[in-house]
Design an enzyme around this catalytic site. Structure first.
Site, PDB file in Angstrom:
ATOM      1  N   GLY A  43       0.790  -1.232   0.000  1.00 29.26           N
ATOM      2  CA  GLY A  43       0.000   0.000   0.000  1.00 29.26           C
ATOM      3  C   GLY A  43       0.819   1.278   0.000  1.00 29.26           C
ATOM      4  O   GLY A  43       0.381   2.306  -0.505  1.00 29.26           O
ATOM      5  N   ASP A 112      -5.270   2.392  10.480  1.00 29.58           N
ATOM      6  CA  ASP A 112      -6.695   2.091  10.629  1.00 29.58           C
ATOM      7  C   ASP A 112      -6.901   1.505  12.031  1.00 29.58           C
ATOM      8  O   ASP A 112      -6.969   2.244  13.005  1.00 29.58           O
ATOM      9  CB  ASP A 112      -7.112   1.145   9.499  1.00 29.58           C
ATOM     10  CG  ASP A 112      -8.599   0.828   9.512  1.00 29.58           C
ATOM     11  OD1 ASP A 112      -9.355   1.551  10.158  1.00 29.58           O
ATOM     12  OD2 ASP A 112      -9.012  -0.157   8.861  1.00 29.58           O
ATOM     13  N   ARG A 174      -5.026   0.402  -6.977  1.00 32.21           N
ATOM     14  CA  ARG A 174      -3.761   0.946  -6.467  1.00 32.21           C
ATOM     15  C   ARG A 174      -3.187   1.998  -7.414  1.00 32.21           C
ATOM     16  O   ARG A 174      -2.470   2.899  -6.991  1.00 32.21           O
ATOM     17  CB  ARG A 174      -2.719  -0.167  -6.308  1.00 32.21           C
ATOM     18  CG  ARG A 174      -3.016  -1.172  -5.200  1.00 32.21           C
ATOM     19  CD  ARG A 174      -1.753  -1.970  -4.898  1.00 32.21           C
ATOM     20  NE  ARG A 174      -2.010  -3.201  -4.169  1.00 32.21           N
ATOM     21  CZ  ARG A 174      -2.131  -3.288  -2.842  1.00 32.21           C
ATOM     22  NH1 ARG A 174      -2.025  -2.208  -2.104  1.00 32.21           N
ATOM     23  NH2 ARG A 174      -2.339  -4.447  -2.258  1.00 32.21           N
TER      24      ARG A 174
HETATM   25  P1  IMP Z   1      -4.592  -1.582  10.249  1.00 33.81           P
HETATM   26  O1  IMP Z   1      -6.071  -1.869  10.430  1.00 33.81           O
HETATM   27  O2  IMP Z   1      -4.185  -0.274  10.887  1.00 33.81           O
HETATM   28  O3  IMP Z   1      -3.759  -2.753  10.682  1.00 33.81           O
HETATM   29  O4  IMP Z   1      -4.381  -1.403   8.685  1.00 33.81           O
HETATM   30  C1  IMP Z   1      -4.102  -2.547   7.936  1.00 33.81           C
HETATM   31  C2  IMP Z   1      -3.965  -2.320   6.490  1.00 33.81           C
HETATM   32  O5  IMP Z   1      -5.291  -2.387   5.997  1.00 33.81           O
HETATM   33  C3  IMP Z   1      -3.409  -0.995   5.977  1.00 33.81           C
HETATM   34  O6  IMP Z   1      -2.002  -0.979   5.880  1.00 33.81           O
HETATM   35  C4  IMP Z   1      -4.023  -0.984   4.612  1.00 33.81           C
HETATM   36  O7  IMP Z   1      -3.261  -1.764   3.700  1.00 33.81           O
HETATM   37  C5  IMP Z   1      -5.363  -1.654   4.858  1.00 33.81           C
HETATM   38  N1  IMP Z   1      -6.411  -0.646   5.021  1.00 33.81           N
HETATM   39  C6  IMP Z   1      -6.955  -0.148   6.146  1.00 33.81           C
HETATM   40  N2  IMP Z   1      -7.898   0.765   5.860  1.00 33.81           N
HETATM   41  C7  IMP Z   1      -7.929   0.847   4.515  1.00 33.81           C
HETATM   42  C8  IMP Z   1      -8.697   1.624   3.587  1.00 33.81           C
HETATM   43  O8  IMP Z   1      -9.550   2.472   3.923  1.00 33.81           O
HETATM   44  N3  IMP Z   1      -8.441   1.385   2.273  1.00 33.81           N
HETATM   45  C9  IMP Z   1      -7.526   0.492   1.822  1.00 33.81           C
HETATM   46  N4  IMP Z   1      -6.785  -0.230   2.648  1.00 33.81           N
HETATM   47  C10 IMP Z   1      -6.994  -0.071   3.979  1.00 33.81           C
HETATM   48 MG    MG Z   2      -4.075  -3.265   1.436  1.00 29.75          MG
END
Ligand code: IMP
Ligand code: MG
Length: 192
Positions: A43, A112, A174
């Protein structure tokens, strides 16, 4: 692909203007330091490429590939390390870059739930770096499952699912040069 978006949040010029500001801040904070950038793929790919070209400091770049939500917009909480660059680490289970004694800057696309950054941070701490800082392009305004904070944030956004500029939904979108909110009904379609 534009038709799949509910609205555009940040167009290319807005992203680039913000990258100029973050890069200036990082360049000033890390002046005279031994910077090692850890990019959390996939990402962060566009973000890393555009940000690093704005930082005129000597630095090393290492990449980790991490999966945490498996095409499901609700993050699972399980973080899997899929790949790292080839720098030998001394035979740990996960081939982490050798960052002992170095100043690390982790770059990720979005904060997130916090599971990903918490896991990456914890894994890197075992390699005994001097210091770890975190930079994310986007941070969702929400209560996080894990208590992680970013030192540098490109943009704060509402708790909505966004795509583009490296961010995907089931590996699509992407390559959009801008960031936008995906139409809700597409999130609910069964995966292919
Ligand atoms: P986490 O929930 O903070 O562990 O985020 C995990 C991963 O989920 C991020 O690095 C993104 O790759 C993906 N992610 C979280 N939120 C989004 C979003 O709104 N769009 C796309 N990918 C997301
Ligand atoms: Mg992702």
């Amino acid at each position: 692909m534009r038709g799949d978006l509910e609205r555009v949040l940040f167009d290319e010029p807005a992203i680039h203007r913000r990258l100029d500001e973050i890069a200036a801040q990082i360049s000033s904070d890390f002046r005279d330091r031994e910077l090692t950038v850890i990019a959390v793929l996939h990402g962060s790919l566009m973000f890393v490429a555009d940000l690093l070209r704005r930082i005129p400091l000597p630095l090393k770049l290492e990449c980790l590939s991490v999966a945490s939500y498996h095409g499901n917009p609700q993050t699972s909480g399980e973080v899997i390390f899929k790949l790292a660059t080839a720098t030998p680490s001394g035979g740990g289970q996960i081939p982490l870059p050798n960052v002992a004694g170095r100043d690390i800057l982790i770059l990720d696309d979005i904060l997130d739930s916090g599971h990903t950054l918490a896991a990456v941070r914890k894994a890197l701490e075992t390699a005994k770096p001097q210091n770890i800082r975190v930079c994310v392009l986007l941070s969702k305004k929400k209560q996080r499952a894990r208590n992680v904070a970013a030192d540098y944030v490109g943009f704060e956004i509402e708790d909505e699912f966004v795509v583009g500029y490296g961010l995907d939904f089931r590996e699509h979108y992407r390559n959009l040069p801008y960031i936008g909110v995906l139409r809700k009904e597409l999130l609910e379609e069964p995966g292919k």
